[in-house]
Scaffold this active site. Structure first.
Site, PDB file in Angstrom:
ATOM      1  N   ASP A   1       0.872  -1.177   0.000  1.00 56.62           N
ATOM      2  CA  ASP A   1       0.000   0.000   0.000  1.00 56.62           C
ATOM      3  C   ASP A   1       0.907   1.224   0.000  1.00 56.62           C
ATOM      4  O   ASP A   1       1.884   1.280   0.761  1.00 56.62           O
ATOM      5  CB  ASP A   1      -0.852   0.056   1.266  1.00 56.62           C
ATOM      6  CG  ASP A   1      -2.047  -0.885   1.239  1.00 56.62           C
ATOM      7  OD1 ASP A   1      -2.102  -1.768   0.354  1.00 56.62           O
ATOM      8  OD2 ASP A   1      -2.915  -0.743   2.124  1.00 56.62           O
TER       9      ASP A   1
ATOM     10  N   HIS B   1       4.517  -7.560   0.237  1.00 56.03           N
ATOM     11  CA  HIS B   1       4.095  -8.835  -0.337  1.00 56.03           C
ATOM     12  C   HIS B   1       4.803  -9.089  -1.664  1.00 56.03           C
ATOM     13  O   HIS B   1       5.404  -8.186  -2.252  1.00 56.03           O
ATOM     14  CB  HIS B   1       2.577  -8.839  -0.516  1.00 56.03           C
ATOM     15  CG  HIS B   1       1.831  -8.748   0.790  1.00 56.03           C
ATOM     16  ND1 HIS B   1       1.166  -9.814   1.348  1.00 56.03           N
ATOM     17  CD2 HIS B   1       1.663  -7.713   1.655  1.00 56.03           C
ATOM     18  CE1 HIS B   1       0.623  -9.445   2.497  1.00 56.03           C
ATOM     19  NE2 HIS B   1       0.914  -8.164   2.702  1.00 56.03           N
TER      20      HIS B   1
ATOM     21  N   SER C   1       8.405   3.590   4.551  1.00 54.51           N
ATOM     22  CA  SER C   1       9.658   3.662   3.818  1.00 54.51           C
ATOM     23  C   SER C   1       9.388   3.432   2.340  1.00 54.51           C
ATOM     24  O   SER C   1       8.334   3.804   1.843  1.00 54.51           O
ATOM     25  CB  SER C   1      10.680   2.679   4.370  1.00 54.51           C
ATOM     26  OG  SER C   1      11.973   3.047   3.941  1.00 54.51           O
TER      27      SER C   1
END
Length: 282
Positions: A88, A145, A248
């Site tokens: 995200d 992911h 980050s």
């Protein structure tokens, strides 16, 4: 002028000390004080707790637990495509690797060799290839992911600076992603090699992977290499591979002719885990 001042101040700040202190604070379990701090954070950054597997602030013993919170099953379905978004966040940049260089921001490029910890052999795999840089803000879900299925081959912890990676700093610090501390993860996939570079930043207390656990700290100041060939560590598309504390950046690299990016992508656009990143070529 304001941007120059903001960036210039980062050269003077004791970034490593601030990061270490932030790591200690994030791991502290202070009961009501921790919960009050999390509530303020949720309100300030507009965190959507309805998506969290544990939506109650009281369910988190520490900021670390909150930052690395899991999501409810099904809230990030995988698109029916070859490559899906691994995080995200927001699209910083994406495109071609030209003459071994990745585009950072107007007036700034940096080399794939430097990004990958001066690993010439690995960098050659991505000559004339493609890259995507994705920024996770403090409000975002912080687990990372897999964009496709792959087998882990190696991991390298590269020491470095701890500049912020927010858009202002990206525009102002040359070679930012190849200067900051980072963890380089190399995979073999059915369509060739894939590199996922997890870039540290100011007050990002640690980076962790699912196969190793917390990679940093420690921060010994020298490159640390971990080989996994022959261990058959396989991760499916969409599987969690790592996580950040706070926000980050992730940089992904593919070889030449591997994929065509989602035509709806543009720098600054919002992305979510599981959305279409691109399709395979050939």
């Amino acid at each position: 002028m304001a941007e120059r001042l903001a960036v210039g101040a980062q050269y003077l700040l004791p970034k490593r000390l601030l990061t270490e202190l932030a790591g200690l604070a994030a791991g502290a379990q202070l009961g009501g004080l921790t919960h009050a701090a999390i509530r303020r954070f949720v309100a300030r950054y507009g965190v959507d707790m309805s998506e969290a597997a544990e939506p109650r602030v009281e369910g988190y013993a520490s900021f670390n637990d909150f930052f690395t919170r899991a999501l409810k099953p099904g809230v990030r379905p995988l698109a029916r495509t070859d490559y899906v978004c691994p995080v995200d966040g927001a699209i910083s940049q994406f495109g071609a690797i030209e003459q071994g260089q990745l585009f950072q921001a107007k007036g700034h490029v940096y080399s794939a060799v430097a990004l990958l910890g001066d690993d010439l052999r690995l960098a050659r795999e991505f000559e004339h290839g493609q890259f995507a840089t994705l920024y996770l803000s403090p409000r975002d879900y912080h687990r990372i992911h897999m964009p496709c299925g792959g087998r882990l081959e190696s991991m390298v912890h590269v020491p470095g600076e701890l500049f912020s990676v927010n858009p202002t700093t990206v525009r102002g610090v040359p070679g930012l992603f190849a200067r900051n501390e980072r963890v380089v993860c190399a995979f073999d996939t059915p369509r060739g090699p894939l590199a996922m570079v997890l870039v540290g930043a100011t007050i990002v207390g640690s980076i962790a992977t699912v196969w190793h656990g917390v990679v940093n700290p420690p921060r010994p100041g020298s490159v640390r290499r971990f080989e996994y060939r022959g261990q058959e560590i396989d991760l499916d598309k969409g599987a969690e591979m790592g996580r950040f504390l706070l926000g980050s950046t992730v940089v992904l690299l593919w070889p030449r002719g591997t994929l065509k990016f989602n035509p709806d992508w543009e720098p600054g656009g919002a992305v979510r885990v599981g959305e279409a990143l691109g399709r395979a070529l050939g």
